[in-house]
Design a protein around this motif. Structure first.
Motif, PDB file in Angstrom:
ATOM      1  N   ARG A  39       0.822  -1.213   0.000  1.00 12.12           N
ATOM      2  CA  ARG A  39       0.000   0.000   0.000  1.00 12.12           C
ATOM      3  C   ARG A  39       0.856   1.264   0.000  1.00 12.12           C
ATOM      4  NH1 ARG A  39      -5.423  -0.833   1.579  1.00 12.12           N
ATOM      5  NH2 ARG A  39      -5.528   1.379   2.149  1.00 12.12           N
ATOM      6  N   LEU A  40       2.142   1.112   0.316  1.00  9.22           N
ATOM      7  CA  LEU A  40       3.018   2.275   0.440  1.00  9.22           C
ATOM      8  C   LEU A  40       3.665   2.591  -0.905  1.00  9.22           C
ATOM      9  CD1 LEU A  40       4.396   4.460   2.039  1.00  9.22           C
ATOM     10  CD2 LEU A  40       6.021   2.769   2.899  1.00  9.22           C
ATOM     11  N   THR A  41       3.160   3.610  -1.567  1.00  9.76           N
ATOM     12  CA  THR A  41       3.741   4.123  -2.798  1.00  9.76           C
ATOM     13  C   THR A  41       3.997   5.608  -2.616  1.00  9.76           C
ATOM     14  OG1 THR A  41       1.622   4.725  -3.801  1.00  9.76           O
ATOM     15  CG2 THR A  41       2.387   2.450  -4.122  1.00  9.76           C
ATOM     16  N   MET A  42       4.724   6.190  -3.540  1.00  6.34           N
ATOM     17  CA  MET A  42       5.005   7.620  -3.436  1.00  6.34           C
ATOM     18  C   MET A  42       3.715   8.433  -3.511  1.00  6.34           C
ATOM     19  SD  MET A  42       8.289   7.749  -3.071  1.00  6.34           S
ATOM     20  CE  MET A  42       9.096   9.241  -3.666  1.00  6.34           C
ATOM     21  N   LEU A  45       1.604   7.903  -0.305  1.00  3.17           N
ATOM     22  CA  LEU A  45       2.221   8.577   0.830  1.00  3.17           C
ATOM     23  C   LEU A  45       1.927  10.074   0.787  1.00  3.17           C
ATOM     24  CD1 LEU A  45       3.986   8.569   3.352  1.00  3.17           C
ATOM     25  CD2 LEU A  45       6.004   8.644   1.864  1.00  3.17           C
ATOM     26  N   ALA A  46       2.012  10.653  -0.396  1.00  2.26           N
ATOM     27  CA  ALA A  46       1.703  12.076  -0.529  1.00  2.26           C
ATOM     28  C   ALA A  46       0.246  12.346  -0.173  1.00  2.26           C
ATOM     29  CB  ALA A  46       1.998  12.536  -1.960  1.00  2.26           C
ATOM     30  N   GLU A  47      -0.640  11.491  -0.664  1.00  2.00           N
ATOM     31  CA  GLU A  47      -2.067  11.687  -0.396  1.00  2.00           C
ATOM     32  C   GLU A  47      -2.380  11.533   1.087  1.00  2.00           C
ATOM     33  OE1 GLU A  47      -6.407   9.830  -1.766  1.00  2.00           O
ATOM     34  OE2 GLU A  47      -4.531   9.095  -2.652  1.00  2.00           O
ATOM     35  N   ARG A  48      -1.861  10.455   1.714  1.00  2.00           N
ATOM     36  CA  ARG A  48      -2.167  10.198   3.125  1.00  2.00           C
ATOM     37  C   ARG A  48      -1.564  11.275   4.028  1.00  2.00           C
ATOM     38  NH1 ARG A  48      -2.883   5.561   6.636  1.00  2.00           N
ATOM     39  NH2 ARG A  48      -3.677   4.440   4.815  1.00  2.00           N
TER      40      ARG A  48
END
Length: 204
Positions: A39-42, A45-48
């Motif tokens: 679930r961890l993508t660039m 990560l920016a969105e969350r």
């Protein structure tokens, strides 16, 4: 692969806003890891995190860079325990006891960060052995120097012992085996160190 560059001194100062962003991004990344590494993508990560994609890419460069930063953050906390924590891991114990304790703690750390450490690798590069972990090599070399081992090549021995710690954990231990590996690995480390540091004939 980007090396884990963990110094033995004080980290270079950051601007206050940059430091806040870094800690916020790392905390967000840890939350996402708890839900699954995939679930961890660039972008996610920016969105969350609520920060711009440009901020995330400038900070980490690639997805592997996010995991590298998580690993580096953990390494710094581990370093603090080695340098100033209670004995036998920290100062105040006999060097052989500290060496055994260091290996045990390092194994626990590498098992805890196993998934992160593998994800931090550049997929174009082979999985490294212990030569990629200068912190371990430096500390082990220091402790060996305080044990009377006779005419041993302590620099080479430190490299070999470092590889025995970190290399197998990345090369051979699968994610499914991590939970069951700690006891075997820590007992193996203790036996290895005790054999290597056994007094030579004529020594007390």
């Amino acid at each position: 692969m980007r090396r884990v560059d963990v110094s033995w001194g004080t980290p270079r100062p950051e601007r206050a806003d940059a430091a806040r962003n870094r800690q916020h991004l790392l905390a967000t990344a840890r939350e996402m890891l708890a839900e699954g590494a995939d679930r961890l993508t660039m972008d996610s990560l920016a969105e969350r995190s609520g920060l711009g994609k440009g901020t995330v890419f400038r900070r980490f460069g690639t997805r592997a860079g996010v995991f590298q930063a998580l690993l580096d953050d953990g390494e710094r906390a581990f370093q603090a325990e080695v340098l100033a924590g209670p004995p036998p891991l920290g100062p105040g114990a006999a060097p052989l006891d500290r060496l055994i304790a260091y290996g045990r703690a390092r194994i626990r750390f590498m098992l805890e960060y196993h998934e992160i450490a593998r994800a931090a690798l550049d997929s174009r590069q082979p999985i490294p052995a212990g030569a990629q972990t200068p912190m371990s090599q430096t500390h082990i070399r220091m402790l060996l120097g305080r044990i009377d081992l006779g005419p041993a090549d302590l620099d080479l021995l430190a490299i070999q012992l470092t590889a025995a710690l970190d290399g197998p954990l990345l090369l051979y231990v699968s994610a499914a085996e991590v939970r069951h590996a700690e006891r075997q690995l820590t007992e193996g480390w203790r036996d290895l160190v005790q054999r290597v540091c056994r007094p030579r004939p004529g020594q007390p």
